[in-house]
Design an enzyme around this catalytic site. Sequence first.
Site, mmCIF file in Angstrom:
data_model
loop_
_atom_site.group_PDB
_atom_site.id
_atom_site.type_symbol
_atom_site.label_atom_id
_atom_site.label_comp_id
_atom_site.label_asym_id
_atom_site.label_seq_id
_atom_site.Cartn_x
_atom_site.Cartn_y
_atom_site.Cartn_z
ATOM 1 N N GLU A 103 -49.363 93.154 -19.728
ATOM 2 C CA GLU A 103 -48.019 93.087 -19.132
ATOM 3 C C GLU A 103 -48.091 93.086 -17.600
ATOM 4 O O GLU A 103 -47.243 92.501 -16.947
ATOM 5 C CB GLU A 103 -47.179 94.311 -19.551
ATOM 6 C CG GLU A 103 -47.102 94.567 -21.034
ATOM 7 C CD GLU A 103 -45.820 94.036 -21.645
ATOM 8 O OE1 GLU A 103 -45.137 93.215 -21.010
ATOM 9 O OE2 GLU A 103 -45.513 94.454 -22.774
ATOM 10 N N TYR A 122 -36.896 77.538 -25.787
ATOM 11 C CA TYR A 122 -35.714 76.864 -25.237
ATOM 12 C C TYR A 122 -36.121 75.864 -24.141
ATOM 13 O O TYR A 122 -35.617 74.751 -24.073
ATOM 14 C CB TYR A 122 -34.773 77.947 -24.698
ATOM 15 C CG TYR A 122 -33.516 77.472 -24.017
ATOM 16 C CD1 TYR A 122 -32.596 76.640 -24.657
ATOM 17 C CD2 TYR A 122 -33.218 77.901 -22.707
ATOM 18 C CE1 TYR A 122 -31.430 76.246 -24.015
ATOM 19 C CE2 TYR A 122 -32.054 77.511 -22.073
ATOM 20 C CZ TYR A 122 -31.162 76.684 -22.724
ATOM 21 O OH TYR A 122 -30.016 76.298 -22.088
HETATM 22 FE FE FE Z 1 -43.591 92.620 -22.261
#
Ligand code: FE
Length: 346
Positions: free
Chosen positions: A191, A127
């Site tokens: 992460e 986006y």
């Molecule tokens: Fe993640």
Amino acid sequence: MPITKTNQKVDVNLRRIINGADADVIQLYPIKHKFAWDAYLAGNANHWLPTEMSMQKDVEQWKSKTVLSEDERLALKVVLGFFTTGDSIAANNIILAIYRHITSPECRMYLLRQGFEEAIHTHSYQYIVESLGLDEGEIFNMYREVDAIYDKDVFIVGFNEGIFNPQFETGTFETDQKFLENLIVSYLIMEGIFFYSSFAVMFGFQRQNKMAGSAEQIQYIMRDESQHLNFGIEMINAIKQEQPELWTPEFQRHTVELIKKGVVLEYTFAQEVFPRGIFGMNADGFRKYIEHIADRRLARIGLLQQYGSPNPFPWMSEAIDLSKEKNFFETRVTEYQTGGALNFDF
Ligand code: FE
């Protein structure tokens, strides 16, 4: 997995993150790993979509010749270049590797939610790229062209590979350690470390009132990622409890070494892609910041902190102050009892 016909109910005590003895992965109840259910509910409470954020001002600022410096333009592109790969790699790992071996249905529930969130994040980058009219080929292929991104991604994918093998099964000491290693690399390093210098750069934009729509999306992403990290830590700690024999001194040393490698890859990335520093963050700041968050990850899985670096970017803790935030904090206040769980993992 075949279904056995029986009126014998599932024994919650046999439920395990991996190698569950009853191996019933269909019945959600009885829930044993409550942290997974809590994470699932928190994820739902935090649901968002990138298209809720207006990109109009970002587009004006990107088009303007005066608002952004050349370094800032490059920084935004490089950060997107990494982000576009990070969530795809995470999604593949969850869906194609981790999910198959997890025998806790409540953990599987959250993995489905996490997988969807990774897709939302990739949507967000798409986006931003589309709104700003960036060259998709330049951004999405950057990980194959820029060493500092390539090196991080290859590091992660290299560890994933063994788990992706269809012949791979948990159930032996070696394969269980291999699976645990994959969780550590995916959750703590990918992460929990590899996103964070890029997060810091995006909040640098925000602090200067630049690219606010893009930065706001990244804030939502950081909140989700923080939840992914917490979930990963909970799974790792639960496996340690359920199968303590895996957590040998040698494996602990190995884990520390892996995290140290991740730290070097992350601050090398920051130093290479922002060679002149950015928004007042210089090479030394990035290194200390990455070391600081790595120490926090190590502590969360019960390992000794390695660096002792104070946080040079304390404003990162404020970056999470979102309008949708209230709900989220309330959820966490009631559902997470451990000290420090309210803090995002910066
Ligand atoms: Fe993640």
